[in-house]
Design a protein around this motif. Structure first.
Motif, PDB file in Angstrom:
ATOM      1  N   ASP A 275       0.837  -1.204   0.000  1.00  0.00           N
ATOM      2  CA  ASP A 275       0.000   0.000   0.000  1.00  0.00           C
ATOM      3  C   ASP A 275       0.869   1.251   0.000  1.00  0.00           C
ATOM      4  OD1 ASP A 275      -2.698  -1.267   0.407  1.00  0.00           O
ATOM      5  OD2 ASP A 275      -1.587  -2.121   2.084  1.00  0.00           O
ATOM      6  N   VAL A 276       1.982   1.169   0.742  1.00  0.00           N
ATOM      7  CA  VAL A 276       2.889   2.322   0.815  1.00  0.00           C
ATOM      8  C   VAL A 276       4.315   1.822   0.590  1.00  0.00           C
ATOM      9  CG1 VAL A 276       3.753   4.168   2.316  1.00  0.00           C
ATOM     10  CG2 VAL A 276       1.397   3.380   2.561  1.00  0.00           C
ATOM     11  N   ILE A 277       5.080   2.572  -0.157  1.00  0.00           N
ATOM     12  CA  ILE A 277       6.490   2.196  -0.365  1.00  0.00           C
ATOM     13  C   ILE A 277       7.364   3.376   0.051  1.00  0.00           C
ATOM     14  CG2 ILE A 277       8.232   1.518  -2.065  1.00  0.00           C
ATOM     15  CD1 ILE A 277       5.790   0.486  -3.783  1.00  0.00           C
ATOM     16  N   TYR A 278       8.277   3.125   0.966  1.00  0.00           N
ATOM     17  CA  TYR A 278       9.237   4.155   1.361  1.00  0.00           C
ATOM     18  C   TYR A 278      10.560   3.870   0.680  1.00  0.00           C
ATOM     19  CZ  TYR A 278       6.374   5.827   5.295  1.00  0.00           C
ATOM     20  OH  TYR A 278       5.395   6.367   6.074  1.00  0.00           O
ATOM     21  N   VAL A 279      11.144   4.887   0.121  1.00  0.00           N
ATOM     22  CA  VAL A 279      12.487   4.727  -0.441  1.00  0.00           C
ATOM     23  C   VAL A 279      13.469   5.324   0.568  1.00  0.00           C
ATOM     24  CG1 VAL A 279      14.027   5.302  -2.348  1.00  0.00           C
ATOM     25  CG2 VAL A 279      11.591   4.880  -2.784  1.00  0.00           C
ATOM     26  N   ILE A 280      14.379   4.498   1.041  1.00  0.00           N
ATOM     27  CA  ILE A 280      15.334   4.930   2.066  1.00  0.00           C
ATOM     28  C   ILE A 280      16.662   5.267   1.402  1.00  0.00           C
ATOM     29  CG2 ILE A 280      16.416   4.323   4.302  1.00  0.00           C
ATOM     30  CD1 ILE A 280      13.337   4.097   4.366  1.00  0.00           C
ATOM     31  N   HIS A 281      17.179   6.450   1.731  1.00  0.00           N
ATOM     32  CA  HIS A 281      18.459   6.861   1.156  1.00  0.00           C
ATOM     33  C   HIS A 281      19.147   7.797   2.145  1.00  0.00           C
ATOM     34  CE1 HIS A 281      21.398   7.806  -1.851  1.00  0.00           C
ATOM     35  NE2 HIS A 281      21.081   9.085  -1.872  1.00  0.00           N
ATOM     36  N   LYS A 282      20.413   7.528   2.410  1.00  0.00           N
ATOM     37  CA  LYS A 282      21.206   8.334   3.347  1.00  0.00           C
ATOM     38  C   LYS A 282      20.477   8.586   4.671  1.00  0.00           C
ATOM     39  CE  LYS A 282      24.301  10.419   0.118  1.00  0.00           C
ATOM     40  NZ  LYS A 282      24.666  11.528  -0.704  1.00  0.00           N
ATOM     41  N   GLY A 283      19.890   7.536   5.214  1.00  0.00           N
ATOM     42  CA  GLY A 283      19.285   7.614   6.547  1.00  0.00           C
ATOM     43  C   GLY A 283      17.930   8.270   6.606  1.00  0.00           C
ATOM     44  N   LYS A 284      17.375   8.633   5.451  1.00  0.00           N
ATOM     45  CA  LYS A 284      16.067   9.284   5.459  1.00  0.00           C
ATOM     46  C   LYS A 284      15.115   8.564   4.493  1.00  0.00           C
ATOM     47  CE  LYS A 284      17.637  14.010   6.382  1.00  0.00           C
ATOM     48  NZ  LYS A 284      17.369  14.126   7.782  1.00  0.00           N
ATOM     49  N   ALA A 285      13.812   8.809   4.704  1.00  0.00           N
ATOM     50  CA  ALA A 285      12.838   8.298   3.745  1.00  0.00           C
ATOM     51  C   ALA A 285      12.687   9.380   2.689  1.00  0.00           C
ATOM     52  CB  ALA A 285      11.513   8.036   4.439  1.00  0.00           C
ATOM     53  N   VAL A 286      13.357   9.202   1.525  1.00  0.00           N
ATOM     54  CA  VAL A 286      13.406  10.283   0.538  1.00  0.00           C
ATOM     55  C   VAL A 286      12.173  10.310  -0.365  1.00  0.00           C
ATOM     56  CG1 VAL A 286      15.903  10.610   0.507  1.00  0.00           C
ATOM     57  CG2 VAL A 286      14.872   8.866  -0.951  1.00  0.00           C
ATOM     58  N   GLU A 287      11.491   9.159  -0.460  1.00  0.00           N
ATOM     59  CA  GLU A 287      10.278   9.140  -1.274  1.00  0.00           C
ATOM     60  C   GLU A 287       9.236   8.278  -0.604  1.00  0.00           C
ATOM     61  OE1 GLU A 287      11.425   7.614  -5.107  1.00  0.00           O
ATOM     62  OE2 GLU A 287      12.845   9.236  -5.460  1.00  0.00           O
ATOM     63  N   LYS A 288       7.958   8.597  -0.822  1.00  0.00           N
ATOM     64  CA  LYS A 288       6.874   7.768  -0.287  1.00  0.00           C
ATOM     65  C   LYS A 288       5.812   7.663  -1.375  1.00  0.00           C
ATOM     66  CE  LYS A 288       3.328   7.706   3.243  1.00  0.00           C
ATOM     67  NZ  LYS A 288       2.512   8.526   4.110  1.00  0.00           N
TER      68      LYS A 288
END
Ligand code: ATP
Length: 584
Positions: free
Chosen positions: A541-554
């Motif tokens: 339902d939701v996809i988080y993209v993790i990059h450099k310690g943060k969720a950069v996209e949702k």
């Protein structure tokens, strides 16, 4: 100082567990000692009264009495041995359980820094050393002191001038034993430390045997292993030589004492100042005096040696539990839903190297949330923060409105099930591996297995669900293990189910089929998925993209593909996912 404190602590544990049985043990030991002290008196009477006085009746009476005492002593010794073995094993199981329980509460830091071989060596070698300590050393010490004092009393009564000479030699013997024992125990503890290192190497070798073979590092392993073993062999040889010098010197002084007794005693018999019976009884009492005295000296070494092991055991048991529960730890109730939010969470394994940097995430009940990102970006770390081998450095994790740290650790861990690439498969039946020996409805289990596509495979095994799998049993493929792991996680009834690369060993078709089938079982759960393949997170339902310690996209899946954001581009650039093209 610490050593003494630990010995006291150990004795407290010992006494707490077997006070009654220890008292009986002590009484029996004392009885054996008292009976033994009678025997030289009987020998004296047999020689001086019965044989010398040609009194056959008395001879038979005394011989029967002597035999009877020997029989009772022998029987008491058997009872003693039985009790001793039981007590010993009870102590060791108790300690092992305490250690194993304690390490299950320790933080991830402990396991990152400690070598498993050292823990194994403590559980195997150190506990073996101390299991006999309480009964073997302490009780014997009290009885030895009693026997030595009583024997000394009889010796003084019988022949004090000879006794002075014997005691003098005995003193030399004791002093040299004391010195030898000190050297020996120092060497043993040095060897034991090195043995712990060797255990680490062997443990590493066995648990990674396939990797060792594939990477052709067998030679490197043996070089390292032999080098370590060689250094320890030299120490072993030196130790054996010291032990041998010690026992030879002891035997020499022992013979000196014997010849002194017979020489001086013989002289006194010739001069009619002593009877033959008295000489034999004297010699037996000397034995009863010397033996316990030597044991008393050895006890000191045994105590020193054991205290090293006791310290090592307590070092593990005293390892502080850094993962704390605030407000006494609230239990998860039936109303527990598993709605999770990460608020500005930062975390680093080593100071200065932030893995998560003020990250915000939400995982909701009834929804599947996926975490994607390059390898090493911190996806598994996010999951680990939920079941708390580590705690956050900053920010907080809230579940159902309550900070994670306020939950009872055991209770929250029960609500989280993780399906990983490496399933922990117990050397047990399939059914026990699925249910973890909890009572589950068999039809429900079978239905789940069908949906996970593992049912037919299980039925074709020699004993079906009762077939042993694992180390001694049937070996399973990666895909079969993952299906078992999925069924196990659903059977656990946890509210939060995490799939960490859980279907990596399955082909796309099997994976799609299982995801479809499992939907009904996961509808009221908080599902978290970590995946590298786009196809694995298609239904999220939701996809988080993790990059450099943060969720950069949702995104949701369509958005992820449509917007062709960071992660989508990353997969394409790395050619990691053929789905990326086909889906686009
Ligand atoms: N116990 C640990 N001690 C120190 N550093 C660690 C530890 N575990 C992981 N790390 C480091 O933390 C970073 C994040 O690791 P993590 O396993 O969370 O990444 P990941 O995104 O799950 O990777 P992958 O997709 O390859 O499984 C990595 O750089 C890793 O080296």
């Amino acid at each position: 100082m610490n050593e003494r404190k630990n010995i006291k602590r150990f004795l407290k544990i010992l006494l707490k567990n077997s006070k009654g049985i220890m008292l009986i043990y002590f009484i029996i030991m004392l009885s054996i000692s008292v009976l033994g002290l009678f025997q030289p008196q009987l020998i004296k009477r047999i020689l001086d009264d019965a044989i010398k006085g040609s009194n056959i009746k008395l001879l038979i009476k005394l011989a029967i009495l002597y035999g009877l005492i020997s029989l009772i002593t022998a029987m008491l010794n058997i009872i003693l041995q039985y009790m001793y073995s039981k007590m010993q094993k009870k102590v060791s199981i108790n300690l092992k359980m305490n250690i194993l329980k304690h390490i299950s509460k320790l933080s991830g830091n402990y396991f990152t820094n400690i070598k498993t071989g050292n823990i194994l060596s403590t559980i195997e070698n150190d506990i073996y050393t101390i299991e006999s300590f309480g009964v073997d050393v302490l009780f014997s010490l009290i009885i030895d002191i009693f026997t030595a004092v009583m024997a000394l009393f009889f010796l003084i009564k019988m022949e004090s001038s000879l006794l002075i000479l014997v005691v003098l030699l005995q003193f030399i013997l004791m002093f040299s034993q004391f010195k030898f024992n000190k050297i020996i125990s120092e060497r043993i503890s040095e060897i034991r430390n090195k043995a712990g290192n060797i255990s680490n190497i062997i443990e590493e070798y066995i648990s990674n045997i396939m990797n060792v073979v594939i990477t052709k590092s067998v030679f490197k392993f043996f070089k390292n292993y032999i080098h370590k073993e060689k250094s320890i062999i030299k120490k072993f040889v030196k130790l054996d030589v010291i032990i041998s010098c010690n026992s030879s010197w002891g035997r020499f002084l022992g013979s000196l004492i014997t010849i002194l007794i017979y020489g001086y005693g013989g002289y006194k018999i010739i001069n009619k100042e002593m009877t033959f019976g008295e000489l034999i009884a004297f010699q037996q009492y000397v034995g009863m005096f010397i033996g316990p005295c030597m044991e008393i000296i050895n006890a000191n070494t045994k105590i020193q040696r054991t205290s090293v092991s006791i310290n090592r055991v307590f070092n593990i048991m005293d390892e502080p539990i850094t993962i704390k529960q605030d407000n006494k730890g609230k239990r998860c109730t039936d109303a527990f839903k598993g709605n999770i939010s990460f608020n500005e969470v930062s975390f680093s394994y080593n100071k200065g190297n932030k893995i998560l940097d003020k990250i915000n995430l939400k995982f909701e009940n009834g929804k599947a949330t996926a975490l994607v990102g390059a390898s090493g970006c911190g996806k598994t770390t996010i999951i680990e923060l939920l079941y708390r081998p580590w705690d956050t450095d900053e920010g907080n994790i809230i579940i159902d409105g309550i900070p994670l740290k306020e939950y009872n650790l055991k209770s929250i861990r029960k609500e989280i099930s993780i399906v990983t690439q490496d399933l922990l498969l117990f050397d047990d039946t399939i059914i026990n591996n699925l249910t973890l020996e909890k009572n589950k409805d068999r039809n429900y289990v079978e239905d789940l297995c069908k949906k996970a596509g593992i049912y037919d495979f299980i039925l074709n095994l020699p004993q079906g669900f009762d077939t042993i799998v694992g180390e001694r049993g049937v070996k399973l493929s990666g895909g079969q293990k993952q299906r078992i792991a999925i069924v196990r996680a659903i059977l656990s009834n946890s509210k939060i189910i995490i799939f960490d690369e859980a279907t990596s060993a399955l082909d796309n078709i099997s994976q799609k089929e299982i995801s479809e089938n499992m939907k009904e079982f996961l509808k009221d759960k908080t599902v978290i998925e970590i995946a590298h393949r786009l196809s694995s997170i298609k239904d999220a339902d939701v996809i988080y993209v993790i990059h450099k310690g943060k969720a950069v996209e949702k995104w949701n899946f369509e958005e992820l593909v449509e917007k062709k954001g960071y992660y989508y581009r990353f997969l394409k650039e790395q050619s990691m996912d053929s789905d990326a093209d086909s889906i686009a």
